[in-house]
Design a protein around this motif. Structure first.
Motif, PDB file in Angstrom:
ATOM      1  N   LEU A 149     -57.866 -82.176  94.866  1.00  0.00           N
ATOM      2  CA  LEU A 149     -57.801 -80.769  94.489  1.00  0.00           C
ATOM      3  C   LEU A 149     -57.226 -80.666  93.086  1.00  0.00           C
ATOM      4  CD1 LEU A 149     -54.635 -79.492  94.693  1.00  0.00           C
ATOM      5  CD2 LEU A 149     -55.071 -79.903  97.114  1.00  0.00           C
ATOM      6  N   THR A 150     -57.632 -79.613  92.395  1.00  0.00           N
ATOM      7  CA  THR A 150     -57.103 -79.334  91.064  1.00  0.00           C
ATOM      8  C   THR A 150     -56.191 -78.124  91.168  1.00  0.00           C
ATOM      9  OG1 THR A 150     -59.105 -80.174  90.002  1.00  0.00           O
ATOM     10  CG2 THR A 150     -57.664 -78.782  88.673  1.00  0.00           C
ATOM     11  N   ARG A 151     -54.939 -78.305  90.761  1.00  0.00           N
ATOM     12  CA  ARG A 151     -53.955 -77.224  90.831  1.00  0.00           C
ATOM     13  C   ARG A 151     -53.658 -76.728  89.420  1.00  0.00           C
ATOM     14  NH1 ARG A 151     -49.691 -78.005  95.184  1.00  0.00           N
ATOM     15  NH2 ARG A 151     -51.504 -77.196  96.305  1.00  0.00           N
ATOM     16  N   THR A 165     -60.371 -72.393  96.799  1.00  0.00           N
ATOM     17  CA  THR A 165     -59.708 -72.366  98.100  1.00  0.00           C
ATOM     18  C   THR A 165     -60.011 -71.045  98.811  1.00  0.00           C
ATOM     19  OG1 THR A 165     -57.894 -73.765  97.338  1.00  0.00           O
ATOM     20  CG2 THR A 165     -57.468 -72.388  99.266  1.00  0.00           C
ATOM     21  N   ASP A 168     -55.989 -73.135  93.921  1.00  0.00           N
ATOM     22  CA  ASP A 168     -56.454 -74.524  93.954  1.00  0.00           C
ATOM     23  C   ASP A 168     -57.980 -74.580  93.994  1.00  0.00           C
ATOM     24  OD1 ASP A 168     -53.863 -75.455  93.999  1.00  0.00           O
ATOM     25  OD2 ASP A 168     -53.811 -75.788  96.166  1.00  0.00           O
ATOM     26  N   LEU A 206     -51.846 -75.740 100.532  1.00  0.00           N
ATOM     27  CA  LEU A 206     -52.814 -75.256  99.555  1.00  0.00           C
ATOM     28  C   LEU A 206     -52.342 -73.954  98.923  1.00  0.00           C
ATOM     29  CD1 LEU A 206     -56.228 -75.873 101.377  1.00  0.00           C
ATOM     30  CD2 LEU A 206     -55.033 -77.357  99.749  1.00  0.00           C
TER      31      LEU A 206
END
Length: 230
Positions: free
Chosen positions: A181-183, A156, A213, A209
């Motif tokens: 998205l991967t958090r 991000t 992320d 966001l």
């Protein structure tokens, strides 16, 4: 009941062998062809049928069990002449769809001219991918969809953190879409050991966001780069 698809794979090097393994694993029928007995022996227990023959010899190829083949993969990569001749002979044999591997732009051009329906140019595609990754290290990976469009995985941008997708309005500003998205969530267990949990999110417009992320973005290459540099 739908007819089971049958595939012919010609050339059983690393690329061709992997194609055979994946198709077989997914339940497809595979006729594997090569002129190397060792490669045939290695794949014979994985595929429906393994055939030892010279695919550049029209008489030999005409004797192969290709009548029910829906698509053929010409996976020959180290012998351009054999790749081109095999593709031409398969086309003459009436194979409905041919995917061929190319190792250069000229090789790709010739394959298209003789009727290959789809070309996979591993060396050029991977070289482009590595070059773009070296020039843009914040982009973790980039998978070409076409020459102009990619799916990119990137961190991000700092200016995006704390803002919602609605406020960022990336589709209007940059003509790109965030498809996932991967958090990353960090915590500790009862013993004080660090825990890392990754959550894949398919975001909505109101989602905000976070700086950690990792975004999965699709768009034109120049638009992805413009968004990254914003």
């Amino acid at each position: 009941m739908a007819k089971e698809k049958v595939f012919a794979v010609v050339g059983l090097g690393s690329f061709g062998r992997k194609v055979c393994e994946v198709i077989a694993e997914k339940g497809g029928k595979v006729i594997a062809i090569d002129n190397d007995p060792a490669l045939i022996d290695r794949i014979k227990d994985t595929v429906t049928q393994a055939v030892l023959l010279d695919s550049t010899d029209e008489d030999s190829l005409s004797g192969a069990p290709l009548d029910d083949v829906d698509a053929a993969v010409v996976a020959i990569g180290d012998n351009v002449a054999a790749s081109v001749l095999t593709t031409a002979l398969l086309k003459r044999a009436g194979i409905r769809f041919i995917l061929a591997r190319a190792i250069s732009e000229l090789h790709e051009q010739v394959l298209r001219q003789i009727g290959a329906d789809e070309i996979v140019n591993i060396e050029i595609d991977e070289g482009q991918r590595i070059g773009m990754r070296l020039m843009s290290p914040e982009i973790l990976d980039r998978i070409p969809v076409s020459h102009a469009i990619s799916v990119a995985e990137l961190y991000t941008p700092k200016t995006f953190a704390g803002k919602s997708l609605l406020k960022l309005d990336l589709r209007r500003k940059f003509h790109v879409n965030i498809i996932a998205l991967t958090r990353v969530n960090l915590s500790v267990d009862e013993m004080g050991n660090p825990l890392r949990n990754e959550q894949v999110i398919f975001p909505h417009a109101e989602d905000v966001l976070e700086g950690t992320d990792v975004l999965l973005v699709v768009g034109k290459n120049e638009d992805i780069d413009a968004m990254r540099e914003y």
